[in-house]
Enzyme design. Sequence first.
Site, short mmCIF file in Angstrom:
data_model
loop_
_atom_site.label_atom_id
_atom_site.label_comp_id
_atom_site.label_asym_id
_atom_site.label_seq_id
_atom_site.Cartn_x
_atom_site.Cartn_y
_atom_site.Cartn_z
N GLN A 130 0.78 -1.23 0.06
CA GLN A 130 -0.02 0.02 -0.02
C GLN A 130 0.75 1.34 -0.13
O GLN A 130 1.13 1.84 0.73
CB GLN A 130 -1.10 -0.11 1.08
CG GLN A 130 -1.82 1.14 1.20
CD GLN A 130 -3.35 0.86 1.62
OE1 GLN A 130 -3.51 -0.28 1.87
NE2 GLN A 130 -4.16 1.70 1.62
N PHE A 131 1.07 1.64 -1.18
CA PHE A 131 2.13 2.77 -1.20
C PHE A 131 1.34 4.27 -0.53
O PHE A 131 1.99 5.09 -0.29
CB PHE A 131 2.35 3.13 -2.82
CG PHE A 131 1.55 3.61 -3.70
CD1 PHE A 131 1.02 5.02 -3.94
CD2 PHE A 131 0.53 2.70 -4.38
CE1 PHE A 131 0.25 5.41 -4.64
CE2 PHE A 131 -0.58 3.20 -5.12
CZ PHE A 131 -0.79 4.55 -5.46
N THR A 132 -0.11 4.22 -0.65
CA THR A 132 -0.64 5.32 -0.18
C THR A 132 -0.31 5.74 1.21
O THR A 132 -0.75 6.67 1.56
CB THR A 132 -2.17 5.16 -0.20
OG1 THR A 132 -2.67 4.04 0.41
CG2 THR A 132 -2.53 5.15 -1.92
#
Length: 150
Positions: free
Chosen positions: A78-80
């Site tokens: 989850q790069f967010t």
Amino acid sequence: MRIVIQRVTQASVVIENKVKGEIGLGLLLLAGFCGDDTEEDLKWMAGKVAQLRIFGDAEGKMNLSVQDVQGDLLVISQFTLYASTKKGNRPSYINAAPPTLAVPLYERFVTLLEATLGKKVQTGEFGADMKVSLLNDGPVTIVIDTKNKE
């Protein structure tokens, strides 16, 4: 490296209408990586996740780890988690590692978790459009960042 840990009684990830990973009792990990993450960060985080005492004991106190309860792990990239919202209303992801760095970090983290727990870890698929479902137990949700380990 930054993770969000959710204690769950069940969790799954679906990609293109097919279940990719699914667990019962255990931990759902949302994992984000930045460009300066190291092998040491990955090892530290894998150990922390495996030993974190957030499951109830016989008296109902959070005193047991995922290892103690023989729980499972579902790890979703989850790069967010590295979103910056300082300017404007559209998040910037400039602090997130690009896929060329993040994919090997994610895969190595999963391998380290499997070695630490001695069992297979369920995953999503890096970069895919994933539908994640979970039943948060407690609810217990904890954020850990390797930049704050000392």
